[in-house]
Design a protein around this motif. Structure first.
Motif, PDB file in Angstrom:
ATOM      1  N   SER A  63     -11.156   0.325   1.401  1.00 37.60           N
ATOM      2  CA  SER A  63     -11.964  -0.507   1.168  1.00 37.60           C
ATOM      3  C   SER A  63     -11.157  -1.877   1.032  1.00 37.60           C
ATOM      4  CB  SER A  63     -13.050  -0.109  -0.542  1.00 37.60           C
ATOM      5  OG  SER A  63     -14.385   0.787  -0.497  1.00 37.60           O
ATOM      6  N   GLY A  64     -12.237  -2.955   1.478  1.00 34.18           N
ATOM      7  CA  GLY A  64     -11.247  -4.221   1.630  1.00 34.18           C
ATOM      8  C   GLY A  64     -10.334  -4.129   2.523  1.00 34.18           C
ATOM      9  N   ALA A  65      -9.848  -3.260   3.102  1.00 36.50           N
ATOM     10  CA  ALA A  65      -9.392  -3.394   4.482  1.00 36.50           C
ATOM     11  C   ALA A  65      -8.547  -3.745   3.989  1.00 36.50           C
ATOM     12  CB  ALA A  65      -9.591  -4.827   5.472  1.00 36.50           C
ATOM     13  N   THR A  66      -7.454  -3.487   3.206  1.00 37.79           N
ATOM     14  CA  THR A  66      -6.285  -3.579   2.320  1.00 37.79           C
ATOM     15  C   THR A  66      -4.952  -3.201   2.901  1.00 37.79           C
ATOM     16  OG1 THR A  66      -6.115  -0.878   1.309  1.00 37.79           O
ATOM     17  CG2 THR A  66      -7.042  -3.438   0.406  1.00 37.79           C
ATOM     18  N   LEU A  67      -5.244  -2.572   4.783  1.00 37.81           N
ATOM     19  CA  LEU A  67      -3.974  -2.017   5.156  1.00 37.81           C
ATOM     20  C   LEU A  67      -3.769  -3.496   5.834  1.00 37.81           C
ATOM     21  CD1 LEU A  67      -1.539   0.063   6.425  1.00 37.81           C
ATOM     22  CD2 LEU A  67      -3.883   0.007   8.597  1.00 37.81           C
ATOM     23  N   GLY A  68      -4.346  -4.043   6.039  1.00 38.05           N
ATOM     24  CA  GLY A  68      -3.749  -6.034   6.399  1.00 38.05           C
ATOM     25  C   GLY A  68      -3.150  -6.310   5.206  1.00 38.05           C
ATOM     26  N   LEU A  69      -3.405  -6.406   4.171  1.00 39.65           N
ATOM     27  CA  LEU A  69      -2.872  -6.714   3.255  1.00 39.65           C
ATOM     28  C   LEU A  69      -1.374  -5.693   3.236  1.00 39.65           C
ATOM     29  CD1 LEU A  69      -2.676  -9.038   0.480  1.00 39.65           C
ATOM     30  CD2 LEU A  69      -3.661  -6.727  -0.344  1.00 39.65           C
ATOM     31  N   ILE A  70      -1.518  -5.219   3.394  1.00 43.18           N
ATOM     32  CA  ILE A  70       0.047  -4.686   3.144  1.00 43.18           C
ATOM     33  C   ILE A  70       0.739  -4.537   4.584  1.00 43.18           C
ATOM     34  CG2 ILE A  70       1.417  -1.965   4.188  1.00 43.18           C
ATOM     35  CD1 ILE A  70      -1.415  -0.607   2.466  1.00 43.18           C
ATOM     36  N   ILE A  79     -11.238 -13.051  -3.498  1.00 45.57           N
ATOM     37  CA  ILE A  79     -11.532 -14.130  -1.805  1.00 45.57           C
ATOM     38  C   ILE A  79     -11.987 -13.195  -0.485  1.00 45.57           C
ATOM     39  CG2 ILE A  79     -11.824 -15.821  -0.396  1.00 45.57           C
ATOM     40  CD1 ILE A  79     -10.794 -16.621  -3.045  1.00 45.57           C
ATOM     41  N   PRO A  80     -10.429 -12.522  -0.442  1.00 48.56           N
ATOM     42  CA  PRO A  80     -10.190 -12.216   1.106  1.00 48.56           C
ATOM     43  C   PRO A  80     -10.580 -10.732   1.239  1.00 48.56           C
ATOM     44  CG  PRO A  80      -7.795 -12.585  -0.475  1.00 48.56           C
ATOM     45  CD  PRO A  80      -8.858 -13.628  -0.741  1.00 48.56           C
ATOM     46  N   PHE A  81     -10.439  -9.696   0.357  1.00 46.13           N
ATOM     47  CA  PHE A  81     -10.361  -7.619  -0.495  1.00 46.13           C
ATOM     48  C   PHE A  81     -12.398  -8.089   0.087  1.00 46.13           C
ATOM     49  CE2 PHE A  81     -12.590  -4.781  -3.235  1.00 46.13           C
ATOM     50  CZ  PHE A  81     -11.593  -3.664  -2.985  1.00 46.13           C
ATOM     51  N   ILE A  82     -13.185  -9.519  -0.107  1.00 48.27           N
ATOM     52  CA  ILE A  82     -14.587  -8.998   0.081  1.00 48.27           C
ATOM     53  C   ILE A  82     -15.018  -9.879   1.632  1.00 48.27           C
ATOM     54  CG2 ILE A  82     -16.871 -10.432  -0.676  1.00 48.27           C
ATOM     55  CD1 ILE A  82     -15.768 -10.110  -3.309  1.00 48.27           C
ATOM     56  N   ILE A 107      -7.665  -8.693  12.393  1.00 51.54           N
ATOM     57  CA  ILE A 107      -8.268  -9.889  11.813  1.00 51.54           C
ATOM     58  C   ILE A 107      -7.928  -9.832  10.542  1.00 51.54           C
ATOM     59  CG2 ILE A 107     -10.631 -10.593  11.078  1.00 51.54           C
ATOM     60  CD1 ILE A 107     -11.517  -9.122  13.562  1.00 51.54           C
ATOM     61  N   SER A 108      -7.945  -8.536   9.646  1.00 55.93           N
ATOM     62  CA  SER A 108      -7.467  -8.776   7.862  1.00 55.93           C
ATOM     63  C   SER A 108      -6.505  -9.383   7.934  1.00 55.93           C
ATOM     64  CB  SER A 108      -7.834  -7.509   7.765  1.00 55.93           C
ATOM     65  OG  SER A 108      -7.186  -6.452   8.233  1.00 55.93           O
ATOM     66  N   ILE A 109      -5.478  -8.886   8.908  1.00 55.66           N
ATOM     67  CA  ILE A 109      -4.294  -9.775   8.398  1.00 55.66           C
ATOM     68  C   ILE A 109      -4.344 -10.498   8.977  1.00 55.66           C
ATOM     69  CG2 ILE A 109      -1.743  -9.829   9.587  1.00 55.66           C
ATOM     70  CD1 ILE A 109      -2.498  -6.754  10.920  1.00 55.66           C
ATOM     71  N   ALA A 110      -4.394 -11.970   9.526  1.00 59.26           N
ATOM     72  CA  ALA A 110      -5.125 -13.049   9.548  1.00 59.26           C
ATOM     73  C   ALA A 110      -5.266 -13.611   8.437  1.00 59.26           C
ATOM     74  CB  ALA A 110      -5.606 -13.340  10.739  1.00 59.26           C
ATOM     75  N   ILE A 111      -6.678 -12.677   7.220  1.00 58.84           N
ATOM     76  CA  ILE A 111      -6.987 -12.907   6.384  1.00 58.84           C
ATOM     77  C   ILE A 111      -6.537 -13.033   5.553  1.00 58.84           C
ATOM     78  CG2 ILE A 111      -9.772 -12.790   4.726  1.00 58.84           C
ATOM     79  CD1 ILE A 111     -11.208 -11.818   7.371  1.00 58.84           C
ATOM     80  N   TYR A 112      -5.776 -12.030   5.118  1.00 57.34           N
ATOM     81  CA  TYR A 112      -4.600 -11.984   3.861  1.00 57.34           C
ATOM     82  C   TYR A 112      -3.501 -12.750   4.088  1.00 57.34           C
ATOM     83  CZ  TYR A 112      -7.456  -7.730   1.696  1.00 57.34           C
ATOM     84  OH  TYR A 112      -8.108  -7.426   1.439  1.00 57.34           O
ATOM     85  N   LEU A 113      -2.791 -13.254   4.770  1.00 54.17           N
ATOM     86  CA  LEU A 113      -1.999 -13.601   5.044  1.00 54.17           C
ATOM     87  C   LEU A 113      -1.550 -14.959   4.057  1.00 54.17           C
ATOM     88  CD1 LEU A 113       0.762 -13.246   5.962  1.00 54.17           C
ATOM     89  CD2 LEU A 113      -0.064 -14.287   8.578  1.00 54.17           C
TER      90      LEU A 113
END
Length: 445
Positions: free
Chosen positions: A300-307, A351-354, A411-417
């Motif tokens: 949930s949250g596409a947290t692989l992008g955060l990692i 914020i990025p998690f949602i 996309i998730s990486i770009a949002i979390y970065l």
């Protein structure tokens, strides 16, 4: 905000998530994963022959022109009887939640479901049969009917077993299995009788239309049409992550609603794919593992992008957390990150998690809707399947599914970065303020 969520939202969400009926439905359908997995892969392998021509020719040369028979048989033994497995499982889980062993309850529920099914093709009595039943009354088409009957029949049966006047007590020397069966004899008979009378009256009042057909017309068709929409997809994703924001397991809380819907739509897609249907308009988009394959990348949250964003921008700062969170994160398990960073109840990370999953849902749904990803979701995959591989398998072995998943990951990486950078700046300021305070205290001393 935190006090408001804890006072008004969390109690309701916890109560909703712990509802025994929703839990029974969710746990039973999840428990059928071995059935759905082998059925999906059988359909996938059979249809790969038309996608990868050399593979199809090789299989035909080795096993002959009927090489797809095994896959067809596996599909028939799994997806074609999806509702039957669900009735047994849901009834068993619900009865267990009441302290019953669940064995008699699931048999009684199955009997109630069978007696409500119409005999759609009569045969002469000389052939020794009452009639033929179409498999459409056993597969995912009848899933919602099966869920309703399993829950209702189990409730009736369990309540009747608590009426002392209906309990037959045998002498102590009788084996426990026999005594237990006789103790529930009258409740079981009354439950089946009541559903038989209900089915008869229902057909009389509905001009001969059986319960399943009526439910599909009045409830299931409008519900599944509404569920297979971009609005519904965004709503589900938002609710899941709002629950996670206060520390509640969103997918589990909503699983009693989403699991049967997604399972029904996913099974429908698999059946169409097994029959070689190429008209994409007949397929559902928000079906089966859509969210696991294209949105919940890393959990949930596409947290692989955060990692990945942390590896790119703050590897040294989060070295221990990355060491603990990366291996499970690759397989869609992100609790170490949710509670270790933490993300839960952390306004910056929420914020990025949602935001990331919502944007990824829009991208994935739109890409499939306009035909960029072909075919649509046609196979069941485990939710722990890594990003990219899940998209490839879920779309029947099509490279476009993998590409879509990887695009969403980017996309998730770009949002979390940016938030990784912001968090680093905040930590640096906190550290500097702490140093300044310590230095000032030392000078004063």
């Amino acid at each position: 905000m935190k006090d408001f969520l804890e006072k008004y939202i969390m109690p309701t969400a916890v109560k909703f998530g712990n509802n025994r009926h929703l839990l029974a439905v969710r746990d039973a359908l999840i428990g059928m994963i071995a059935i759905t997995m082998i059925g999906s892969f059988a359909v996938l392998l059979n249809n790969l022959g038309s996608i990868i021509k050399p593979y199809g020719k090789m299989m035909e040369s080795i096993f002959g022109p009927t090489w797809t028979t095994l896959g067809g048989d596996i599909w028939w033994g799994t997806f074609a009887f999806m509702t039957i497995f669900a009735v047994f499982g849901i009834s068993h889980k619900l009865a267990k939640s009441y302290g019953d062993d669940g064995f008699e309850a699931m048999l009684i529920s199955a009997a109630c479901f069978f007696l409500l099914i119409p005999q759609v093709a009569n045969v002469p009595e000389t052939e020794g049969a009452w009639g033929f039943i179409g498999w459409g009354y056993f597969n995912s088409t009848a899933l919602f009917t099966g869920i309703i009957v399993a829950l209702a029949a189990t409730e009736v049966f369990i309540r009747l077993t608590r009426v002392k006047a209906f309990i037959i007590r045998l002498p102590e020397g009788v084996p426990p299995a026999v005594a237990g069966a006789f103790a529930k004899l009258i409740p079981g008979m009354l439950t089946i009788l009541s559903f038989g009378i209900f089915g008869l009256l229902f057909r009389m009042l509905s001009d001969g239309k059986p319960l399943n057909d009526w439910l599909n017309t009045v409830l299931v068709a409008p519900l599944t049409s509404a569920a297979d929409s971009l609005f519904f997809a965004i709503l589900i994703v938002l609710l899941v992550h709002v629950f996670w924001a206060v520390g509640l397991h969103g997918p589990n809380i909503l699983g009693g609603i989403t699991t049967p819907l997604f399972t029904s739509l996913g099974t429908k897609n698999t059946d169409l794919y097994a029959m070689g249907v190429t008209d994409l308009d007949k397929y559902a988009i928000l079906a089966g593992p859509f969210l696991d394959a294209f949105v919940y990348l890393g959990g949930s949250g596409a947290t692989l992008g955060l990692i990945i964003a942390m590896f790119l921008a703050a590897r040294k700062r989060h070295k221990q957390l990355l060491a603990l969170g990366t291996p499970p994160g690759v397989f869609q398990i992100n609790e170490p990150l949710l509670f270790g960073l933490p993300i839960v109840l952390n306004p910056l990370w929420l914020i990025p998690f949602i935001t990331a999953p919502v944007i990824m849902t829009i991208v994935a749904y739109t890409a499939i809707k306009i035909g960029w990803v072909y075919p649509v979701v046609t196979a069941s995959i485990p939710w722990v399947t890594p990003a990219g591989i899940g998209g490839y398998l879920a779309t029947g072995g099509h490279i476009s599914g993998a590409v879509l998943a990887l695009v969403n990951l980017a996309i998730s990486i770009a949002i979390y970065l940016p938030f990784v950078y912001i968090n680093a700046r905040i930590d640096e300021k906190k550290l500097q303020n702490k140093i300044d305070v310590n230095v000032g205290s030392h000078i004063d001393a």
